[in-house]
Design a protein around this motif. Sequence first.
Motif, PDB file in Angstrom:
ATOM      1  N   PHE A 169      -0.328  -6.250   3.522  1.00 53.32           N
ATOM      2  CA  PHE A 169      -1.281  -7.361   3.509  1.00 53.32           C
ATOM      3  C   PHE A 169      -2.475  -7.091   4.419  1.00 53.32           C
ATOM      4  CE2 PHE A 169       2.318  -9.519   1.623  1.00 53.32           C
ATOM      5  CZ  PHE A 169       1.703 -10.307   0.663  1.00 53.32           C
ATOM      6  N   GLU A 170      -2.345  -6.164   5.344  1.00 53.23           N
ATOM      7  CA  GLU A 170      -3.486  -5.789   6.184  1.00 53.23           C
ATOM      8  C   GLU A 170      -4.406  -4.812   5.469  1.00 53.23           C
ATOM      9  OE1 GLU A 170      -1.740  -4.303   9.795  1.00 53.23           O
ATOM     10  OE2 GLU A 170      -1.218  -6.312  10.498  1.00 53.23           O
ATOM     11  N   GLY A 171      -3.937  -4.244   4.365  1.00 52.36           N
ATOM     12  CA  GLY A 171      -4.724  -3.273   3.615  1.00 52.36           C
ATOM     13  C   GLY A 171      -5.465  -3.922   2.460  1.00 52.36           C
ATOM     14  N   HIS A 172      -5.528  -3.193   1.357  1.00 51.69           N
ATOM     15  CA  HIS A 172      -6.296  -3.639   0.197  1.00 51.69           C
ATOM     16  C   HIS A 172      -5.768  -4.944  -0.398  1.00 51.69           C
ATOM     17  CE1 HIS A 172      -8.674  -0.071   0.237  1.00 51.69           C
ATOM     18  NE2 HIS A 172      -7.605   0.703   0.189  1.00 51.69           N
ATOM     19  N   LEU A 173      -4.476  -5.143  -0.369  1.00 54.74           N
ATOM     20  CA  LEU A 173      -3.903  -6.366  -0.929  1.00 54.74           C
ATOM     21  C   LEU A 173      -4.473  -7.600  -0.228  1.00 54.74           C
ATOM     22  CD1 LEU A 173      -1.854  -7.656  -2.888  1.00 54.74           C
ATOM     23  CD2 LEU A 173      -0.149  -7.417  -1.086  1.00 54.74           C
ATOM     24  N   GLY A 174      -4.452  -7.590   1.083  1.00 50.80           N
ATOM     25  CA  GLY A 174      -4.967  -8.713   1.850  1.00 50.80           C
ATOM     26  C   GLY A 174      -6.471  -8.840   1.782  1.00 50.80           C
ATOM     27  N   ALA A 187     -14.269   1.442  -6.302  1.00 52.37           N
ATOM     28  CA  ALA A 187     -14.342   2.680  -7.081  1.00 52.37           C
ATOM     29  C   ALA A 187     -13.756   3.841  -6.276  1.00 52.37           C
ATOM     30  CB  ALA A 187     -15.777   2.971  -7.502  1.00 52.37           C
ATOM     31  N   GLU A 188     -14.028   3.867  -4.975  1.00 57.54           N
ATOM     32  CA  GLU A 188     -13.452   4.897  -4.104  1.00 57.54           C
ATOM     33  C   GLU A 188     -11.939   4.746  -3.999  1.00 57.54           C
ATOM     34  OE1 GLU A 188     -15.433   4.920  -0.303  1.00 57.54           O
ATOM     35  OE2 GLU A 188     -17.414   5.077  -1.243  1.00 57.54           O
ATOM     36  N   VAL A 189     -11.469   3.498  -3.863  1.00 51.53           N
ATOM     37  CA  VAL A 189     -10.027   3.235  -3.797  1.00 51.53           C
ATOM     38  C   VAL A 189      -9.360   3.697  -5.082  1.00 51.53           C
ATOM     39  CG1 VAL A 189      -8.284   1.386  -3.748  1.00 51.53           C
ATOM     40  CG2 VAL A 189     -10.232   1.317  -2.165  1.00 51.53           C
ATOM     41  N   ILE A 190      -9.974   3.381  -6.212  1.00 49.65           N
ATOM     42  CA  ILE A 190      -9.415   3.756  -7.512  1.00 49.65           C
ATOM     43  C   ILE A 190      -9.308   5.269  -7.625  1.00 49.65           C
ATOM     44  CG2 ILE A 190      -9.899   3.777 -10.002  1.00 49.65           C
ATOM     45  CD1 ILE A 190     -11.180   0.924  -9.480  1.00 49.65           C
ATOM     46  N   ALA A 191     -10.342   5.977  -7.234  1.00 50.85           N
ATOM     47  CA  ALA A 191     -10.318   7.443  -7.308  1.00 50.85           C
ATOM     48  C   ALA A 191      -9.172   7.995  -6.468  1.00 50.85           C
ATOM     49  CB  ALA A 191     -11.661   8.013  -6.854  1.00 50.85           C
ATOM     50  N   GLY A 206      -1.274  -1.314  -7.830  1.00 57.07           N
ATOM     51  CA  GLY A 206      -2.526  -1.356  -7.085  1.00 57.07           C
ATOM     52  C   GLY A 206      -3.697  -0.775  -7.843  1.00 57.07           C
ATOM     53  N   ALA A 207      -3.490   0.292  -8.615  1.00 57.43           N
ATOM     54  CA  ALA A 207      -4.614   0.909  -9.320  1.00 57.43           C
ATOM     55  C   ALA A 207      -5.154  -0.019 -10.405  1.00 57.43           C
ATOM     56  CB  ALA A 207      -4.198   2.253  -9.918  1.00 57.43           C
ATOM     57  N   LEU A 208      -4.269  -0.656 -11.152  1.00 56.56           N
ATOM     58  CA  LEU A 208      -4.731  -1.603 -12.175  1.00 56.56           C
ATOM     59  C   LEU A 208      -5.455  -2.784 -11.533  1.00 56.56           C
ATOM     60  CD1 LEU A 208      -1.684  -1.714 -14.614  1.00 56.56           C
ATOM     61  CD2 LEU A 208      -3.909  -0.688 -15.039  1.00 56.56           C
ATOM     62  N   ALA A 209      -4.914  -3.285 -10.430  1.00 57.73           N
ATOM     63  CA  ALA A 209      -5.546  -4.410  -9.734  1.00 57.73           C
ATOM     64  C   ALA A 209      -6.904  -4.007  -9.175  1.00 57.73           C
ATOM     65  CB  ALA A 209      -4.644  -4.925  -8.618  1.00 57.73           C
ATOM     66  N   ALA A 210      -6.999  -2.801  -8.646  1.00 60.65           N
ATOM     67  CA  ALA A 210      -8.274  -2.330  -8.102  1.00 60.65           C
ATOM     68  C   ALA A 210      -9.318  -2.219  -9.211  1.00 60.65           C
ATOM     69  CB  ALA A 210      -8.089  -0.991  -7.395  1.00 60.65           C
ATOM     70  N   GLU A 211      -8.906  -1.737 -10.370  1.00 57.18           N
ATOM     71  CA  GLU A 211      -9.833  -1.637 -11.502  1.00 57.18           C
ATOM     72  C   GLU A 211     -10.276  -3.024 -11.956  1.00 57.18           C
ATOM     73  OE1 GLU A 211     -12.361  -0.077 -14.271  1.00 57.18           O
ATOM     74  OE2 GLU A 211     -11.332   1.006 -12.676  1.00 57.18           O
ATOM     75  N   TYR A 212      -9.344  -3.970 -11.985  1.00 56.75           N
ATOM     76  CA  TYR A 212      -9.667  -5.357 -12.326  1.00 56.75           C
ATOM     77  C   TYR A 212     -10.708  -5.907 -11.347  1.00 56.75           C
ATOM     78  CZ  TYR A 212      -8.908 -10.393 -12.998  1.00 56.75           C
ATOM     79  OH  TYR A 212      -9.081 -11.731 -13.225  1.00 56.75           O
ATOM     80  N   GLY A 213     -10.460  -5.703 -10.067  1.00 56.24           N
ATOM     81  CA  GLY A 213     -11.392  -6.178  -9.049  1.00 56.24           C
ATOM     82  C   GLY A 213     -12.757  -5.525  -9.157  1.00 56.24           C
TER      83      GLY A 213
END
Length: 183
Positions: free
Chosen positions: A25-30, A128-132, A144-151
């Motif tokens: 939760f301290e990372g990308h999720l949060g 985009a960097e996170v996704i890569a 996480g990758a699908l969620a990052a692309e959605y975001g």
Amino acid sequence: MSLPHALLGLLIVQPRSGYELTKEFEGHLGRHAWAAGHTSIYPELNRMADAGLVEVTHEGARGSRYYAATDAGRAELRRWMFERDRTRKVRNEEVLRMFLISALEPEDAIAYLRGVAEFTGDQAAQLAEVIATLEAQCGPIEFGALAAEYGRRQYEAVHGWAEWAIEQISAQTTSRSSSSTAS
């Protein structure tokens, strides 16, 4: 209601300790989806264990507990994912701001929208960097990758909308100025 479901999803993917969940939760999720700290995570884990949604699989160093989702927890996450409560009250502060843009003076509306465009452009680039990175590590459909692309796509859509809205307000302001000077 989403914190227990976020915890269930994380625990279905991989059993974890409360500390490890807090780090998630301290990372990308949060940052991009749902913020939660240890003061809400640990009590929620206890409630979920009492309800039979998670179980302690083992205890680690210094009394840390590792949790995993139970079959009941998996069923609850599935139920929640497919549920659509059309009667719930909607409260979306960002959408409310969009409704209220017309209450601002045109210069302020444009300044606000430029801020929206800048923020969403920056966020889309960061995602985009996170996704890569995620795709290089684990593939495009991992947790996480699908969620990052959605975001990323949401940010790009809002960025494009904000630029369009700036053009609309600018054109209307120019049109009004031209009409008043011609009179």
